[in-house]
Design a protein around this motif. Sequence first.
Motif, PDB file in Angstrom:
ATOM      1  N   SER A 152       0.848  -1.214  -0.001  1.00  0.00           N
ATOM      2  CA  SER A 152       0.099  -0.145  -0.052  1.00  0.00           C
ATOM      3  C   SER A 152       0.674   1.174   0.062  1.00  0.00           C
ATOM      4  O   SER A 152       0.497   2.350  -0.583  1.00  0.00           O
ATOM      5  CB  SER A 152      -1.049   0.070   1.287  1.00  0.00           C
ATOM      6  OG  SER A 152      -0.349  -0.066   2.369  1.00  0.00           O
ATOM      7  N   PHE A 153       1.899   1.078   0.767  1.00  0.00           N
ATOM      8  CA  PHE A 153       3.000   2.343   0.722  1.00  0.00           C
ATOM      9  C   PHE A 153       3.605   2.841  -0.795  1.00  0.00           C
ATOM     10  O   PHE A 153       3.409   3.678  -1.316  1.00  0.00           O
ATOM     11  CB  PHE A 153       4.096   2.060   1.660  1.00  0.00           C
ATOM     12  CG  PHE A 153       5.155   3.180   1.810  1.00  0.00           C
ATOM     13  CD1 PHE A 153       4.902   4.291   2.363  1.00  0.00           C
ATOM     14  CD2 PHE A 153       6.418   2.986   1.105  1.00  0.00           C
ATOM     15  CE1 PHE A 153       5.840   5.306   2.488  1.00  0.00           C
ATOM     16  CE2 PHE A 153       7.247   4.001   1.132  1.00  0.00           C
ATOM     17  CZ  PHE A 153       7.001   5.013   1.887  1.00  0.00           C
ATOM     18  N   ALA A 154       3.649   1.451  -1.531  1.00  0.00           N
ATOM     19  CA  ALA A 154       4.153   1.656  -2.863  1.00  0.00           C
ATOM     20  C   ALA A 154       3.207   2.127  -3.704  1.00  0.00           C
ATOM     21  O   ALA A 154       3.388   3.296  -4.660  1.00  0.00           O
ATOM     22  CB  ALA A 154       4.648  -0.023  -3.403  1.00  0.00           C
ATOM     23  N   SER A 180       7.538  -4.210  -6.093  1.00  0.00           N
ATOM     24  CA  SER A 180       8.863  -5.030  -6.092  1.00  0.00           C
ATOM     25  C   SER A 180      10.003  -3.860  -5.581  1.00  0.00           C
ATOM     26  O   SER A 180      11.006  -4.343  -4.958  1.00  0.00           O
ATOM     27  CB  SER A 180       9.141  -5.726  -7.320  1.00  0.00           C
ATOM     28  OG  SER A 180       9.338  -4.624  -8.420  1.00  0.00           O
ATOM     29  N   SER A 181       9.883  -2.665  -5.993  1.00  0.00           N
ATOM     30  CA  SER A 181      10.927  -1.980  -5.670  1.00  0.00           C
ATOM     31  C   SER A 181      11.066  -1.879  -4.044  1.00  0.00           C
ATOM     32  O   SER A 181      12.016  -1.753  -3.596  1.00  0.00           O
ATOM     33  CB  SER A 181      10.678  -0.425  -6.297  1.00  0.00           C
ATOM     34  OG  SER A 181       9.630   0.282  -5.889  1.00  0.00           O
ATOM     35  N   ILE A 182       9.732  -1.626  -3.360  1.00  0.00           N
ATOM     36  CA  ILE A 182       9.751  -1.636  -1.839  1.00  0.00           C
ATOM     37  C   ILE A 182      10.266  -2.800  -1.335  1.00  0.00           C
ATOM     38  O   ILE A 182      11.141  -2.842  -0.315  1.00  0.00           O
ATOM     39  CB  ILE A 182       8.347  -1.315  -1.338  1.00  0.00           C
ATOM     40  CG1 ILE A 182       7.619  -0.013  -2.076  1.00  0.00           C
ATOM     41  CG2 ILE A 182       8.371  -1.296   0.098  1.00  0.00           C
ATOM     42  CD1 ILE A 182       8.549   1.070  -1.459  1.00  0.00           C
ATOM     43  N   SER A 210      14.629  -5.604   1.621  1.00  0.00           N
ATOM     44  CA  SER A 210      15.494  -6.680   1.821  1.00  0.00           C
ATOM     45  C   SER A 210      16.930  -6.195   1.623  1.00  0.00           C
ATOM     46  O   SER A 210      17.888  -7.232   2.087  1.00  0.00           O
ATOM     47  CB  SER A 210      15.156  -7.604   0.649  1.00  0.00           C
ATOM     48  OG  SER A 210      15.377  -7.190  -0.322  1.00  0.00           O
ATOM     49  N   GLY A 211      17.199  -5.083   1.051  1.00  0.00           N
ATOM     50  CA  GLY A 211      18.568  -4.526   1.104  1.00  0.00           C
ATOM     51  C   GLY A 211      19.181  -4.775  -0.194  1.00  0.00           C
ATOM     52  O   GLY A 211      20.456  -4.576  -0.377  1.00  0.00           O
ATOM     53  N   ARG A 212      18.439  -5.527  -0.984  1.00  0.00           N
ATOM     54  CA  ARG A 212      18.859  -5.764  -2.562  1.00  0.00           C
ATOM     55  C   ARG A 212      19.178  -4.479  -3.180  1.00  0.00           C
ATOM     56  O   ARG A 212      20.123  -4.511  -3.867  1.00  0.00           O
ATOM     57  CB  ARG A 212      17.939  -6.462  -3.165  1.00  0.00           C
ATOM     58  CG  ARG A 212      18.317  -6.993  -4.617  1.00  0.00           C
ATOM     59  CD  ARG A 212      17.320  -7.773  -5.459  1.00  0.00           C
ATOM     60  NE  ARG A 212      17.420  -7.639  -6.784  1.00  0.00           N
ATOM     61  CZ  ARG A 212      16.831  -8.198  -7.579  1.00  0.00           C
ATOM     62  NH1 ARG A 212      15.335  -8.690  -7.379  1.00  0.00           N
ATOM     63  NH2 ARG A 212      16.907  -8.100  -8.789  1.00  0.00           N
ATOM     64  N   PHE A 230      12.688   7.940  -5.949  1.00  0.00           N
ATOM     65  CA  PHE A 230      12.171   7.226  -4.692  1.00  0.00           C
ATOM     66  C   PHE A 230      12.262   8.071  -3.451  1.00  0.00           C
ATOM     67  O   PHE A 230      10.980   8.254  -2.842  1.00  0.00           O
ATOM     68  CB  PHE A 230      12.712   5.946  -4.471  1.00  0.00           C
ATOM     69  CG  PHE A 230      12.247   5.272  -3.313  1.00  0.00           C
ATOM     70  CD1 PHE A 230      11.064   4.389  -3.254  1.00  0.00           C
ATOM     71  CD2 PHE A 230      12.537   5.312  -1.899  1.00  0.00           C
ATOM     72  CE1 PHE A 230      10.415   3.960  -2.220  1.00  0.00           C
ATOM     73  CE2 PHE A 230      11.963   4.996  -0.823  1.00  0.00           C
ATOM     74  CZ  PHE A 230      10.596   4.092  -1.156  1.00  0.00           C
ATOM     75  N   VAL A 231      13.260   8.614  -3.029  1.00  0.00           N
ATOM     76  CA  VAL A 231      13.088   9.677  -2.015  1.00  0.00           C
ATOM     77  C   VAL A 231      12.188  10.709  -2.374  1.00  0.00           C
ATOM     78  O   VAL A 231      11.594  11.132  -1.208  1.00  0.00           O
ATOM     79  CB  VAL A 231      14.592   9.807  -1.675  1.00  0.00           C
ATOM     80  CG1 VAL A 231      14.909  10.876  -0.384  1.00  0.00           C
ATOM     81  CG2 VAL A 231      15.337   8.817  -1.082  1.00  0.00           C
ATOM     82  N   LEU A 232      12.407  11.467  -3.244  1.00  0.00           N
ATOM     83  CA  LEU A 232      11.726  12.434  -3.583  1.00  0.00           C
ATOM     84  C   LEU A 232       9.942  12.174  -3.537  1.00  0.00           C
ATOM     85  O   LEU A 232       9.257  12.975  -3.169  1.00  0.00           O
ATOM     86  CB  LEU A 232      11.907  13.076  -4.825  1.00  0.00           C
ATOM     87  CG  LEU A 232      13.271  13.683  -4.801  1.00  0.00           C
ATOM     88  CD1 LEU A 232      13.789  14.325  -6.328  1.00  0.00           C
ATOM     89  CD2 LEU A 232      13.411  15.071  -3.748  1.00  0.00           C
TER      90      LEU A 232
END
Length: 126
Positions: A24-26, A34-36, A41-43, A50-52
């Motif tokens: 839901s955040f994504a 998948s990016s979240i 997972s640190g991958r 993303f940050v912006l």
Amino acid sequence: MVNTSDFIKRLEHLLRYYGLSASSFADKINVQRSSISHLLSGRNKPSLDFVLKVVNVFPDVNLYWLLNGKGSFPSDAEKSTTNTVTTPKPKPTPEEPSIKSMPKSKKEIEKIIIFYSDGSFEAYNN
């Protein structure tokens, strides 16, 4: 340089604070789910985009806090620039609905489908 493991902790803190699942955040910040997952997972490391998106969608998130843990969350930048005390807006009471009602229109049942536990179903058309 952003410490990825610390960034992940702050991202998890955001999810808990807002009561959101990773998916839901994504959806809220308009990135692939998948990016979240890859970030948590640190991958992958967080991209600037993303940050912006996080900072734009969630104005309480302080950019410097998210990137390097400096500052505070929720952001107190507004408090530090003014000397006035702001009071939170009251939540709507049941007498004051926050959702506007849709205009009434004539609705008719078009189709009814009954699903049975054995996987079969019956459909009834109007």
